[in-house]
Design an enzyme around this catalytic site. Structure first.
Site, PDB file in Angstrom:
ATOM      1  N   CYS A   1      10.422  -2.753  -4.172  1.00 50.93           N
ATOM      2  CA  CYS A   1      10.245  -4.170  -3.570  1.00 50.93           C
ATOM      3  C   CYS A   1      11.230  -5.246  -4.527  1.00 50.93           C
ATOM      4  O   CYS A   1      10.864  -5.444  -5.258  1.00 50.93           O
ATOM      5  CB  CYS A   1       9.119  -4.150  -3.408  1.00 50.93           C
ATOM      6  SG  CYS A   1       8.653  -3.133  -2.004  1.00 50.93           S
TER       7      CYS A   1
ATOM      8  N   HIS B   1      23.798   4.445 -15.426  1.00 50.75           N
ATOM      9  CA  HIS B   1      22.684   5.462 -15.209  1.00 50.75           C
ATOM     10  C   HIS B   1      22.083   6.325 -14.803  1.00 50.75           C
ATOM     11  O   HIS B   1      21.435   7.079 -14.191  1.00 50.75           O
ATOM     12  CB  HIS B   1      23.281   5.709 -13.358  1.00 50.75           C
ATOM     13  CG  HIS B   1      23.871   4.046 -13.046  1.00 50.75           C
ATOM     14  ND1 HIS B   1      25.189   3.816 -13.240  1.00 50.75           N
ATOM     15  CD2 HIS B   1      23.832   2.993 -12.096  1.00 50.75           C
ATOM     16  CE1 HIS B   1      25.610   2.899 -12.377  1.00 50.75           C
ATOM     17  NE2 HIS B   1      25.052   2.132 -12.333  1.00 50.75           N
TER      18      HIS B   1
ATOM     19  N   GLU C   1       1.058  -1.393  -0.138  1.00 42.28           N
ATOM     20  CA  GLU C   1      -0.074  -0.026   0.020  1.00 42.28           C
ATOM     21  C   GLU C   1       0.435   1.668   0.290  1.00 42.28           C
ATOM     22  O   GLU C   1       0.370   2.612  -1.393  1.00 42.28           O
ATOM     23  CB  GLU C   1      -0.929   0.460   1.146  1.00 42.28           C
ATOM     24  CG  GLU C   1      -1.531  -0.828   1.405  1.00 42.28           C
ATOM     25  CD  GLU C   1      -1.185  -2.399   1.704  1.00 42.28           C
ATOM     26  OE1 GLU C   1       0.399  -2.578   1.802  1.00 42.28           O
ATOM     27  OE2 GLU C   1      -2.498  -3.196   2.496  1.00 42.28           O
TER      28      GLU C   1
END
Ligand code: GLN
Ligand code: ZN
Length: 793
Positions: free
Chosen positions: A555, A733, A24
């Site tokens: 994640c 990057h 969430e």
């Protein structure tokens, strides 16, 4: 509310996942970044999440009334939170602070993510985990004060909830002052010799104000995390760290009053934690050091650290929080054995009280095993994610205070799970064990490099300064949605394969057009460089909701390595061979190395890491053989995590480097002398692993080097490295396209510090996060630059 009880409840945890069971917080933060929601909306989501989390922990058995539940929320990172708490913002972001030096929420994220020319704080690994924190920049003039009372407000919000529901008195948790400074780097422009630790008094004064504010709000306990005490890699000698700890806690614990009859508390009781390792080492005794301060409780890691022996002077007035449940891995604990350890500990060490805790924050494990509908039922019964670990802590605490009989059922269940795991098919596979047992020194040796180099040159016939890439090409949104549709079952295997082949064909055509010398297939079929392999190897399982925060809103779902590893079928051959069939140039096969596969998975706790690495290495070795049989003459085995897994104590380095280097060699040493073995390492500061790079014995090593302007090349040459080296000439990057001149300069620089015949020309890393537009231009410039320098040799 007054400070009531200096004893912690017997069950506690050091921290809990912040991202939410269904990610969430990630969604809320990302929609705020995208401008779809306001800061107020984000704060409301975060508040709900904190409330649900705290109440969930109470439901799982933690005490609601007395600081058992840690206040460990963060919008992004706990080290960045300390920067915000202190207002210790680098100059380039000073304009973003509000009155008093506070960072508004949007500015907090800007410091984390950068904006325009203002680079974000650097990100680096948090101890030996795969979590990344932001590195504070502290100079002599960096502002430092107690400027943000967010944590105090969060405490009150849960202690006196607006909805009138269950109140939870939490234990606000912070990175401790000494660790904060030891993890900081000197701000740009700091005078020679300045060290962030020089600002200790200022940081401690700010923390003292924080503690006063928490006490005034009624917080009975505060948690200060000092994991810097379990490592000797931070380049400050133990004596200086010890001196800093003594000074910091003399101010925070001794000078501020914890309150007594009739006297108001100036601070909460203090719990100092030392997760991720052993407080005691040959460098010094961190446990005695902490026990010598006036803090009320000390948390030690009994999973990574050995059970200490005592008595320890000072502990007789303190609570020892015994970190008996692993916060770092996902295995269900052997509760009977853990309880035995705990039962003896208080008396052994002479502690006033013993509480049960987790070894580290539970940040590093997913929320709940019950959220994994697809995992095998047996495997599930061996696992404990965050919620199961809380229950384990509660069981141990009950066993400790009420006696074994009170938890007999749960101990029996745990013992049964441990036994079932040990005996389950697949955990020990005799054929795999026989193969590793039969390994000899010859299995990790290839022929001398000179012989290999000649055979490879005869076969590949490469020009000087050969050009190549690191493996992946841009993962476009089409590739991702094609894979997602296939995973959902909306696309057939045949259609998926056709789509990936089309992608490979266009990547090969592009590389031919650009004029690269050694081509790759581009890795479109890989969701992730570890998960892709884990999904195909026996001994691994993957999860559906097993998300773990890697950094910020990012994640990952680490695979679970639960059994002996073997390779039921080839892993990559089909894609690589298809690419090779489309071109006459050499195509480089692409594998993830054994150390990296372990580093980014949950590893088993019932087999030495080195033995597990050998099993993975043998699976990869067979893959190399199959690639060779399919005509592939160049194979790259990526080890970007080699340095990450380096133990926190120097004394453990030789043992680690021994097995990690050996497993890499095992995976590659079966290759024919004419097969060119490449490796890729994702960083430029080799420090303690520079010797190991040579030990890998790869024919070509590519490394990141663009930003450090090829610094690594002379360092490697000095360390005796004498094989192919591909220092990255293009910083992948950033979307910036390097000019031909820039790349030419870098190639010339490299060719000056090492034999130019060893130099390769390639980008810093894979191109999967880049877009095609800049990739094409950058690679075209790279090829032109290589040709320019080549002509001068
Ligand atoms: N071959 C991988 C790629 O190009 C290497 C990635 C990495 O080093 N992290 O994506
Ligand atoms: Zn890389």
């Amino acid at each position: 509310m007054a400070v009531t009880n200096p004893h912690l409840p017997t069950a506690t945890i050091l921290g809990y996942p912040r991202i939410g069971r269904r990610r969430e917080l990630k969604r809320a933060v990302e929609s705020f970044w995208a401008g779809r929601t306001t800061a107020d909306e984000l704060e409301a989501t975060a508040r709900d999440l904190r409330l649900t989390t705290a109440r969930r922990l109470v439901d799982l058995g933690l005490d609601a009334g007395n600081a058992a539940v840690p206040g460990s929320f963060s919008y992004y990172d706990q080290v960045l939170d300390a920067v915000a708490l202190l207002g210790a913002v680098p100059d380039r972001f000073a304009g973003l602070t509000a009155d008093g030096g506070r960072l508004p929420l949007s500015a907090y994220f800007t410091v984390a993510r950068g904006e325009g020319d203002n680079a974000p704080l650097e990100m680096t690994k948090w101890f030996d985990t795969n979590y990344h924190y932001l590195v504070p920049e502290i100079g002599p003039d960096t502002p430092i004060g107690f400027v943000d009372d967010r944590a105090v407000r969060e405490f009150t919000e849960l202690a006196q909830p607006a909805d009138g529901g269950q109140a939870v008195v939490t234990r606000p948790a912070f990175v401790g002052p000494v660790t904060f400074l030891l993890l900081s780097k000197p701000a740009d422009g700091s005078p020679e010799g300045f060290r962030p630790l020089d600002r200790l008094d200022d940081v401690v004064a700010a923390y003292a104000d924080l503690l006063r504010a928490l006490a005034a709000a009624g917080a009975p306990w505060v948690q200060l995390d000092e994991p810097a005490l379990v490592t000797d890699l931070l380049d400050v000698p133990f004596d200086e760290v010890a001196d800093a700890v003594r000074r910091a806690y003399a101010t925070l614990a001794t000078e501020l009053s914890p309150g007594a009859d009739g006297v108001a508390a100036e601070r909460p009781a203090i719990l100092v934690t030392a997760p991720y390792g052993d407080l005691r080492s040959e460098a010094g005794d961190g446990l005695a050091l902490l026990a010598g301060t006036d803090v009320e409780a000390i948390a030690i890691d009994l999973v990574r650290g050995a059970a200490p022996t005592g008595p320890v002077p000072g502990l007789e007035t303190k609570t020892l929080v015994a970190g008996a449940i692993d916060g770092h891995n996902i295995w269900r604990a052997d509760l009977d054995a853990r309880l035995t350890l705990l039962e003896g500990l208080g008396a052994e060490l002479g502690a006033e009280a013993v509480a049960v805790g987790t070894s580290t924050s539970l940040l590093h494990v997913p929320h709940d095993v019950a959220d994994e509908p697809r995992l095998d039922a047996d495997l599930k019964s061996w696992l404990a994610f965050a919620d199961q670990k809380v229950a384990e802590v509660v069981t141990l605490a009950t066993g400790l205070t009420e006696g074994r009989a009170a938890v007999a059922d749960r101990l029996a269940e745990s013992t049964a799970a441990v036994r079932s795991r040990a005996a389950a098919p697949g955990v020990v596979v005799p054929a795999v064990r026989e193969r590793t047992a039969a390994l000899t020194a010859a299995d990790v040796e290839r022929a001398p490099y000179a012989q290999r180099a000649a055979a490879q040159q005869a076969r590949l016939n490469l020009p000087p300064l050969p050009t190549t890439t690191i493996g992946s090409f841009p993962q476009t949104s089409e590739i991702r949605s094609t894979r997602a549709a296939w995973v959902r079952g909306e696309l057939s295997d045949a259609d998926y394969t056709a789509a990936m082949r089309a992608e490979i064909a266009s990547t090969v055509a592009l590389q031919e057009e650009l004029g690269l010398d050694v081509l790759v297939h581009g890795e479109p079929e890989r969701n992730d460089m570890v998960q892709y392999f884990a999904e195909q190897l026996d001994g691994f399982a993957t999860t559906v909701n097993g998300w773990v925060q890697s950094y910020g809103s990012r994640c990952v779902r680490p695979p679970i390595l639960w059994g002996d590893v073997s390779r039921p079928a080839p892993l990559t051959v089909e894609w690589t061979a298809y690419a090779a069939s489309l071109t006459s140039r050499p195509v480089k096969g692409m594998l993830t190395g054994p150390v990296t596969i372990l580093a980014w998975s949950f590893v088993r706790d019932d087999l030495a890491l080195g033995d597990t690495a050998d099993q993975v290495a043998l699976a990869l070795r067979d893959e190399v053989t199959d690639l060779e049989a399919a005509g592939i003459g160049v194979v790259q085995v990526d080890e970007p995590a080699l340095r990450e897994l380096l133990p926190l104590r120097r004394s453990a380095h030789p043992g680690y480097l021994d097995w990690s280097v050996r497993s890499f060699r095992l995976s590659t040493a079966g290759a024919d002398i004419a097969t060119q073995v490449h490796t890729h390492l994702c960083y430029s500061e080799f420090g303690q692993v520079i010797g190991a790079i040579d030990g890998l014995d790869a024919d070509v090593t590519s490394v990141e080097a663009a930003r450090s302007r090829m610094e690594i090349v002379p360092e490697l040459a000095d360390a005796g490295y004498g094989r192919g080296i591909g220092p990255g000439v293009y910083d992948i990057h950033s979307p910036r396209v390097p000019s031909v001149q820039e790349v030419t300069d870098l190639v010339e620089l490299a060719a000056k510090s090492i034999d130019p015949r060893l130099v390769w020309v390639n980008p810093d890393c894979g191109l999967k996060t880049r877009a095609y537009a800049e990739t094409k231009e950058s690679l075209a410039n790279l090829v032109t630059a290589a040709r320019t320098v080549r002509a001068t040799l």
